[in-house]
Write a protein that holds these residues in place. Structure first.
Motif, short mmCIF file in Angstrom:
data_model
loop_
_atom_site.label_atom_id
_atom_site.label_comp_id
_atom_site.label_asym_id
_atom_site.label_seq_id
_atom_site.Cartn_x
_atom_site.Cartn_y
_atom_site.Cartn_z
N LEU A 1 16.92 127.36 2.62
CA LEU A 1 17.79 127.23 3.29
C LEU A 1 19.24 126.80 2.53
O LEU A 1 19.28 125.71 1.77
N HIS A 2 20.19 127.61 2.67
CA HIS A 2 21.49 127.27 1.93
C HIS A 2 22.60 127.67 2.78
O HIS A 2 22.57 128.93 3.20
N ALA A 3 23.65 127.11 2.73
CA ALA A 3 25.03 127.24 3.53
C ALA A 3 26.30 126.90 2.85
O ALA A 3 26.21 126.21 1.74
N THR A 4 27.13 127.74 2.99
CA THR A 4 28.33 127.73 2.42
C THR A 4 29.44 128.21 3.51
O THR A 4 29.47 128.81 4.26
N LEU A 5 30.32 126.99 3.69
CA LEU A 5 31.24 126.79 4.49
C LEU A 5 32.59 126.90 4.02
O LEU A 5 33.10 126.09 3.25
N ARG A 6 33.37 127.81 4.68
CA ARG A 6 34.94 128.21 4.01
C ARG A 6 35.88 127.88 5.22
O ARG A 6 35.83 128.37 6.31
N THR A 7 36.91 127.11 4.70
CA THR A 7 38.08 127.06 5.46
C THR A 7 39.30 127.69 4.71
O THR A 7 39.09 128.20 3.31
N LYS A 8 40.50 127.47 5.23
CA LYS A 8 41.71 128.14 4.59
C LYS A 8 41.91 127.29 3.15
O LYS A 8 42.36 127.53 2.13
N GLU A 9 41.33 125.90 3.38
CA GLU A 9 41.77 124.77 2.36
C GLU A 9 40.71 124.65 1.35
O GLU A 9 41.11 123.91 0.20
N SER A 10 39.59 124.83 1.80
CA SER A 10 38.38 124.33 0.95
C SER A 10 37.06 124.89 1.14
O SER A 10 37.09 125.98 1.99
N THR A 11 35.88 124.79 0.29
CA THR A 11 34.86 125.34 0.50
C THR A 11 33.82 124.16 0.25
O THR A 11 33.86 123.56 -0.62
N SER A 12 32.80 124.33 1.10
CA SER A 12 31.68 123.36 1.33
C SER A 12 30.29 124.17 0.92
O SER A 12 29.96 125.09 1.52
N ARG A 13 29.48 123.48 -0.13
CA ARG A 13 28.26 124.24 -0.20
C ARG A 13 27.14 123.17 -0.23
O ARG A 13 27.40 122.04 -0.66
N SER A 14 26.04 123.51 0.57
CA SER A 14 25.10 122.58 0.89
C SER A 14 24.30 122.31 -0.40
O SER A 14 24.19 123.22 -1.32
N SER A 15 23.92 121.01 -0.51
CA SER A 15 23.25 120.52 -1.51
C SER A 15 21.77 120.18 -1.25
O SER A 15 20.73 119.99 -2.09
#
Length: 212
Positions: free
Chosen positions: A107-121
């Motif tokens: 399972l892997h997730a990438t969350l994007r906002t207008k200001e940043s990107t978060s990636r699951s570790s």
């Protein structure tokens, strides 16, 4: 390389080498008496097929019991009033988009906002409770765009998400960050695509944004 990728690669390589050896030895699958010799190879390839696709096929899915959450989700973040949000920061609600890539063992997730990107570790999905609700947990690393890093440095965080049913379309959750922020998360499945590479691409495909 994660565990699921290692399993798939190992199963594919081992099955292929085993099949090549059988053919070199003259044990052709076209001869009935040699068919059983190919069972280990079929098991290896079957492991790959199961991990990637078969676990969520209608009949098999009832037995695996694991929620299928692959796709792109619209996520509305609502920071708590006690969050330490710096001057000029967004106090919400914040519309974001999370892309989830899933196999049976990964399972892997990438969350994007207008200001940043978060990636699951690290990511896990628990077995559903008697109510049919399962819990997904993510640890993630957040990297803001350079223009925002003066007030929003790189940081780590975690979130817990509750999903109900085998093919959920909505979900709720909570997030926590090392910047001493926390809040609620409300999820709506946008579609099953995992091809959106930016926040803008996902937003353009969002009917809710187009109608606003």
């Amino acid at each position: 390389m994660n565990t699921a990728t290692t399993i798939r690669a190992g199963a594919t390589i081992a099955s292929t080498l085993y099949t090549v050896v059988l053919v070199v030895l003259g044990l052709y699958p076209s001869e009935f008496r040699y068919l059983f010799a190919y069972i280990p190879a079929l098991v290896g390839y079957g492991t790959v097929v199961f991990d990637k696709w078969a676990w969520r096929w209608p009949v098999i899915h009832r037995f695996t019991g694991r929620a299928w959450v692959t796709g792109t989700w619209r996520v509305v973040l609502v920071p708590s009033s006690e969050s330490h949000i710096p001057e000029g920061g967004n106090r919400g609600p914040i519309t974001t988009y999370m892309t989830v890539e899933q196999t049976y063992w990964s399972l892997h997730a990438t969350l994007r906002t207008k200001e940043s990107t978060s990636r699951s570790s690290n990511a896990t999905i628990g077995a559903p409770e008697n109510s049919g609700t399962a819990e997904i947990g993510f640890l993630y690393d957040n990297t803001p765009r350079v223009e925002h890093q003066h007030r929003s440095p790189r940081h780590e965080g975690a979130c817990r998400i509750a999903v109900t049913g085998l093919q959920p379309k909505t979900a709720t959750g909570h997030y926590y960050t090392s910047r001493f922020t926390a809040g609620d998360m409300d999820f709506s499945l946008l579609d099953r695509s995992t091809d959106y590479g930016t926040f803008a691409e996902a937003q353009a495909a969002d009917p809710a944004h187009a109608s606003s």
